[in-house]
Design a protein around this motif. Structure first.
Motif, PDB file in Angstrom:
ATOM      1  N   GLU A 262       0.903  -1.241   0.089  1.00  0.00           N
ATOM      2  CA  GLU A 262       0.087  -0.042   0.041  1.00  0.00           C
ATOM      3  C   GLU A 262       0.888   1.209  -0.207  1.00  0.00           C
ATOM      4  OE1 GLU A 262      -3.132   0.112   2.908  1.00  0.00           O
ATOM      5  OE2 GLU A 262      -3.134  -2.120   2.880  1.00  0.00           O
ATOM      6  N   LYS A 263       0.437   2.245  -0.607  1.00  0.00           N
ATOM      7  CA  LYS A 263       1.263   3.600  -0.588  1.00  0.00           C
ATOM      8  C   LYS A 263       0.474   4.472   0.532  1.00  0.00           C
ATOM      9  CE  LYS A 263       2.488   3.663  -5.385  1.00  0.00           C
ATOM     10  NZ  LYS A 263       2.298   4.233  -6.367  1.00  0.00           N
ATOM     11  N   ASN A 264       0.718   4.072   1.706  1.00  0.00           N
ATOM     12  CA  ASN A 264       0.106   4.688   2.945  1.00  0.00           C
ATOM     13  C   ASN A 264       1.078   5.667   3.447  1.00  0.00           C
ATOM     14  OD1 ASN A 264      -0.915   5.466   5.397  1.00  0.00           O
ATOM     15  ND2 ASN A 264      -2.331   3.626   5.611  1.00  0.00           N
ATOM     16  N   GLU A 265       1.211   6.899   3.732  1.00  0.00           N
ATOM     17  CA  GLU A 265       2.000   7.581   4.194  1.00  0.00           C
ATOM     18  C   GLU A 265       1.699   8.045   5.684  1.00  0.00           C
ATOM     19  OE1 GLU A 265       3.010  11.207   1.601  1.00  0.00           O
ATOM     20  OE2 GLU A 265       2.828   9.780  -0.087  1.00  0.00           O
ATOM     21  N   GLU A 266       0.528   7.754   6.050  1.00  0.00           N
ATOM     22  CA  GLU A 266       0.046   8.044   7.224  1.00  0.00           C
ATOM     23  C   GLU A 266       0.350   6.963   8.662  1.00  0.00           C
ATOM     24  OE1 GLU A 266      -1.484  11.053   7.706  1.00  0.00           O
ATOM     25  OE2 GLU A 266      -1.074  11.165   5.609  1.00  0.00           O
ATOM     26  N   GLU A 267       0.665   5.759   8.377  1.00  0.00           N
ATOM     27  CA  GLU A 267       0.870   4.802   9.283  1.00  0.00           C
ATOM     28  C   GLU A 267       1.748   3.633   8.703  1.00  0.00           C
ATOM     29  OE1 GLU A 267      -2.861   2.900  10.525  1.00  0.00           O
ATOM     30  OE2 GLU A 267      -3.641   2.654   8.229  1.00  0.00           O
ATOM     31  N   GLU A 268       2.232   3.039   9.836  1.00  0.00           N
ATOM     32  CA  GLU A 268       3.311   1.968   9.309  1.00  0.00           C
ATOM     33  C   GLU A 268       2.381   0.669   9.369  1.00  0.00           C
ATOM     34  OE1 GLU A 268       5.905   1.834  12.923  1.00  0.00           O
ATOM     35  OE2 GLU A 268       7.265   3.093  11.689  1.00  0.00           O
ATOM     36  N   LEU A 269       2.718  -0.005   8.330  1.00  0.00           N
ATOM     37  CA  LEU A 269       1.959  -1.137   8.112  1.00  0.00           C
ATOM     38  C   LEU A 269       2.858  -2.544   8.085  1.00  0.00           C
ATOM     39  CD1 LEU A 269       0.124   0.185   5.053  1.00  0.00           C
ATOM     40  CD2 LEU A 269      -0.840  -0.153   6.998  1.00  0.00           C
ATOM     41  N   PRO A 270       2.397  -3.909   8.328  1.00  0.00           N
ATOM     42  CA  PRO A 270       3.002  -4.811   8.024  1.00  0.00           C
ATOM     43  C   PRO A 270       3.491  -5.257   6.855  1.00  0.00           C
ATOM     44  CG  PRO A 270       0.740  -5.253   8.659  1.00  0.00           C
ATOM     45  CD  PRO A 270       0.826  -4.182   8.534  1.00  0.00           C
ATOM     46  N   ILE A 271       5.061  -6.018   6.596  1.00  0.00           N
ATOM     47  CA  ILE A 271       5.386  -6.195   5.546  1.00  0.00           C
ATOM     48  C   ILE A 271       4.525  -7.036   4.541  1.00  0.00           C
ATOM     49  CG2 ILE A 271       7.758  -7.259   4.482  1.00  0.00           C
ATOM     50  CD1 ILE A 271       8.160  -4.802   6.418  1.00  0.00           C
TER      51      ILE A 271
ATOM     52  N   TYR B 280       5.232   4.307   3.353  1.00  0.00           N
ATOM     53  CA  TYR B 280       5.474   5.037   2.173  1.00  0.00           C
ATOM     54  C   TYR B 280       5.938   6.644   2.261  1.00  0.00           C
ATOM     55  CZ  TYR B 280       4.870   6.170  -2.807  1.00  0.00           C
ATOM     56  OH  TYR B 280       4.871   6.167  -4.225  1.00  0.00           O
ATOM     57  N   TYR B 281       6.840   6.690   1.523  1.00  0.00           N
ATOM     58  CA  TYR B 281       7.533   8.129   1.573  1.00  0.00           C
ATOM     59  C   TYR B 281       7.301   8.743   0.198  1.00  0.00           C
ATOM     60  CZ  TYR B 281       9.334   7.782   6.335  1.00  0.00           C
ATOM     61  OH  TYR B 281       9.647   7.408   7.736  1.00  0.00           O
ATOM     62  N   GLY B 282       6.405   8.813  -0.587  1.00  0.00           N
ATOM     63  CA  GLY B 282       6.040   9.406  -1.703  1.00  0.00           C
ATOM     64  C   GLY B 282       6.678   8.689  -2.886  1.00  0.00           C
ATOM     65  N   ASP B 283       7.923   8.252  -2.997  1.00  0.00           N
ATOM     66  CA  ASP B 283       8.291   7.535  -4.213  1.00  0.00           C
ATOM     67  C   ASP B 283       9.050   6.203  -3.866  1.00  0.00           C
ATOM     68  OD1 ASP B 283      10.648   9.064  -2.920  1.00  0.00           O
ATOM     69  OD2 ASP B 283      11.508   9.584  -4.779  1.00  0.00           O
ATOM     70  N   TYR B 284       9.143   6.008  -2.306  1.00  0.00           N
ATOM     71  CA  TYR B 284       9.517   4.759  -1.844  1.00  0.00           C
ATOM     72  C   TYR B 284       9.017   4.255  -0.649  1.00  0.00           C
ATOM     73  CZ  TYR B 284      12.398   7.240   1.135  1.00  0.00           C
ATOM     74  OH  TYR B 284      13.014   8.139   2.443  1.00  0.00           O
TER      75      TYR B 284
ATOM     76  N   VAL C  57      12.422   0.421  -0.670  1.00  0.00           N
ATOM     77  CA  VAL C  57      11.820  -0.352  -1.928  1.00  0.00           C
ATOM     78  C   VAL C  57      11.259   0.655  -2.715  1.00  0.00           C
ATOM     79  CG1 VAL C  57      10.082  -2.099  -2.423  1.00  0.00           C
ATOM     80  CG2 VAL C  57      11.453  -2.468  -0.233  1.00  0.00           C
ATOM     81  N   ARG C  58      11.569   0.342  -4.053  1.00  0.00           N
ATOM     82  CA  ARG C  58      11.042   1.259  -5.233  1.00  0.00           C
ATOM     83  C   ARG C  58      10.279   0.239  -6.037  1.00  0.00           C
ATOM     84  NH1 ARG C  58      15.010   3.975  -3.018  1.00  0.00           N
ATOM     85  NH2 ARG C  58      14.936   6.211  -2.806  1.00  0.00           N
ATOM     86  N   LYS C  59       9.468   0.869  -6.829  1.00  0.00           N
ATOM     87  CA  LYS C  59       8.572  -0.003  -7.803  1.00  0.00           C
ATOM     88  C   LYS C  59       9.378   0.378  -9.165  1.00  0.00           C
ATOM     89  CE  LYS C  59       4.532  -2.119  -9.359  1.00  0.00           C
ATOM     90  NZ  LYS C  59       3.053  -2.165  -8.956  1.00  0.00           N
ATOM     91  N   ASN C  60       9.641  -0.400  -9.922  1.00  0.00           N
ATOM     92  CA  ASN C  60      10.300  -0.308 -11.185  1.00  0.00           C
ATOM     93  C   ASN C  60       9.528  -1.281 -12.057  1.00  0.00           C
ATOM     94  OD1 ASN C  60      11.846   0.454 -13.383  1.00  0.00           O
ATOM     95  ND2 ASN C  60      13.488  -0.817 -12.676  1.00  0.00           N
TER      96      ASN C  60
END
Length: 126
Positions: A7-16, A82-86, A109-112
């Motif tokens: 998920e691209k969640n910038e608000e909370e930490e999520l499980p791997i 998520y930090y915007g681009d990674y 981790v970055r998506k390519n």
């Protein structure tokens, strides 16, 4: 078993996410064997610089406990955000002597295209 998505969640930490877990298991397995530069090359993991590999080796040795392969319990406490681009990832590490240790593996981790690429940042005690 419920699969944890990316998920691209910038608000909370999520499980791997499940899709990343085998990669992090391989990385830690390499560290357990003393392969801090990841000479054994892991698919979708960028090579680690000699400087970063030395820092990781030194942190683990200075910690004074024997690193072990990741048990399934690590997924109960390891997180990403998520930090915007990674995605910034923190994987809890385990040692032979104490089980869950204070050490964490930090990676980005970055998506390519359709793949996720991992950049190892450091192993340290937060």
């Amino acid at each position: 078993m419920l699969k944890i998505p990316v998920e691209k969640n910038e608000e909370e930490e999520l499980p791997i996410p499940h899709i990343w877990r085998p990669i992090f298991k391989e990385i830690v397995n390499a560290f357990v064997k003393g392969d801090y530069n990841l000479i054994s090359e892991i698919k979708n993991v960028n090579r680690i610089s000699n400087e970063t590999a030395k820092q990781i080796k030194d942190y683990i040795e200075d910690y004074g406990e024997e690193l072990v392969e990741l048990p399934n319990e690590t997924w109960n406490s390891s997180v990403y955000i998520y930090y915007g681009d990674y995605w910034n990832v923190l994987i809890d590490l385990y040692t032979k002597e104490e089980g869950l240790s204070d050490l964490v593996l930090n990676a980005e981790v970055r998506k390519n295209n359709n793949e996720y690429l991992v950049d190892i940042q450091l192993v340290y005690v937060p």
